[in-house]
Scaffold this motif. Structure first.
Motif, PDB file in Angstrom:
ATOM      1  N   SER A 221       3.443   5.831 -11.808  1.00 29.14           N
ATOM      2  CA  SER A 221       4.897   5.714 -11.780  1.00 29.14           C
ATOM      3  C   SER A 221       5.493   6.609 -12.861  1.00 29.14           C
TER       4      SER A 221
ATOM      5  N   ARG B 297       0.832  -1.203   0.000  1.00 26.97           N
ATOM      6  CA  ARG B 297       0.000   0.000   0.000  1.00 26.97           C
ATOM      7  C   ARG B 297       0.867   1.253   0.000  1.00 26.97           C
TER       8      ARG B 297
ATOM      9  N   THR C 229      -2.505   3.905  -9.416  1.00 32.03           N
ATOM     10  CA  THR C 229      -1.073   3.772  -9.196  1.00 32.03           C
ATOM     11  C   THR C 229      -0.370   4.568 -10.281  1.00 32.03           C
TER      12      THR C 229
ATOM     13  N   GLN D 172      -5.252   2.467 -13.476  1.00 35.24           N
ATOM     14  CA  GLN D 172      -6.457   2.621 -12.661  1.00 35.24           C
ATOM     15  C   GLN D 172      -7.210   1.306 -12.615  1.00 35.24           C
TER      16      GLN D 172
ATOM     17  N   LEU E 203       8.306   4.332  -8.384  1.00 34.37           N
ATOM     18  CA  LEU E 203       6.958   3.985  -7.933  1.00 34.37           C
ATOM     19  C   LEU E 203       6.926   4.188  -6.430  1.00 34.37           C
ATOM     20  N   GLY E 204       6.294   5.257  -5.991  1.00 37.18           N
ATOM     21  CA  GLY E 204       6.285   5.568  -4.565  1.00 37.18           C
ATOM     22  C   GLY E 204       7.717   5.711  -4.072  1.00 37.18           C
TER      23      GLY E 204
ATOM     24  N   THR F 181      -0.082   5.783 -15.588  1.00 33.89           N
ATOM     25  CA  THR F 181      -1.168   5.744 -14.620  1.00 33.89           C
ATOM     26  C   THR F 181      -1.964   4.473 -14.858  1.00 33.89           C
TER      27      THR F 181
ATOM     28  N   SER G 139       3.733   1.612  -1.244  1.00 26.79           N
ATOM     29  CA  SER G 139       4.344   1.763  -2.565  1.00 26.79           C
ATOM     30  C   SER G 139       3.330   2.162  -3.624  1.00 26.79           C
ATOM     31  N   GLY G 140       2.057   2.189  -3.248  1.00 27.51           N
ATOM     32  CA  GLY G 140       1.024   2.603  -4.189  1.00 27.51           C
ATOM     33  C   GLY G 140       0.431   1.472  -4.995  1.00 27.51           C
ATOM     34  N   LEU G 141       0.725   0.226  -4.612  1.00 25.63           N
ATOM     35  CA  LEU G 141       0.187  -0.910  -5.358  1.00 25.63           C
ATOM     36  C   LEU G 141      -1.218  -1.259  -4.879  1.00 25.63           C
ATOM     37  N   PRO G 142      -2.053  -1.819  -5.751  1.00 23.62           N
ATOM     38  CA  PRO G 142      -3.456  -2.075  -5.407  1.00 23.62           C
ATOM     39  C   PRO G 142      -3.655  -3.333  -4.560  1.00 23.62           C
TER      40      PRO G 142
ATOM     41  N   HIS H  89      -8.787   2.688  -7.324  1.00 24.78           N
ATOM     42  CA  HIS H  89      -7.361   2.743  -6.996  1.00 24.78           C
ATOM     43  C   HIS H  89      -6.551   3.211  -8.206  1.00 24.78           C
TER      44      HIS H  89
END
Length: 173
Positions: free
Chosen positions: A85, A48, A83, A77, A99-100, A75, A50-53, A81
């Motif tokens: 990068s 989470r 994410t 989607q 990525l994050g 992007t 790191s921005g992963l779903p 959610h």
């Protein structure tokens, strides 16, 4: 010119048409995705951050690529959610992705069946990760029945188990 097109040069025309369409141009495409995640609560928290779903099965998926100054912005989607990068080609011919808090450099390998990335180095919060600690990433892009297919697996070396895997397809043609 996209970061991939810049790195691949004439090899781009050797890729399957669906892969060429995604990496030659900026745009927005739709498809479906399945995300599988680890069962370990601490590792899920890292995902989470790191921005992963979260895990989903055959969910609607929208992928958008665009140029922003020196970087490509990707992007992804999945439902609500998102994410994001940033990607760019470095001076040594490596693909870089932020990525994050994670950054990776990869060697892009392309042939008539598609693309594979070979991770060279990873950083967390700008600190280089030693090889024994860095996640192991396996990526494959291909064309199946005219669709662009992707399969990404990230493993944790300490546990050996998968951290996250996401795979699916998008319509690029």
């Amino acid at each position: 010119m996209t970061a991939y097109a810049n790195l691949l040069g004439t090899q781009l025309s050797e890729l399957p048409p669906a892969c060429q369409a995604l990496h030659r141009n900026y745009g927005s495409w739709a498809g479906t995705i399945t995300v599988e995640t680890t069962r370990a609560p601490v590792l899920r928290t890292l995902l989470r951050l790191s921005g992963l779903p979260k895990a989903v099965q055959n969910a609607p998926f929208r992928f958008t690529s665009e140029r922003d100054k020196d970087h490509d912005i990707w992007t992804r989607q999945i439902g609500d959610h998102i994410t994001v990068s940033r990607l760019w080609a470095d001076d040594s011919g490596q693909l870089c992705e932020q990525l994050g808090p994670m950054r990776a450099t990869s060697q892009v390998q392309a042939n008539a069946t598609g693309i594979q990335l070979k991770i060279q180095r990873m950083w967390l919060l700008r600190l280089p990760l030693p090889a024994w600690l860095a996640p192991k990433v396996s990526t494959r892009e291909s064309q199946v029945d005219g669709q662009y297919h992707f399969d990404v697996m990230i493993r944790v070396p300490i546990t050996g188990g998968p951290l996250v895997r996401y795979h699916g397809h998008i319509e690029t043609l």
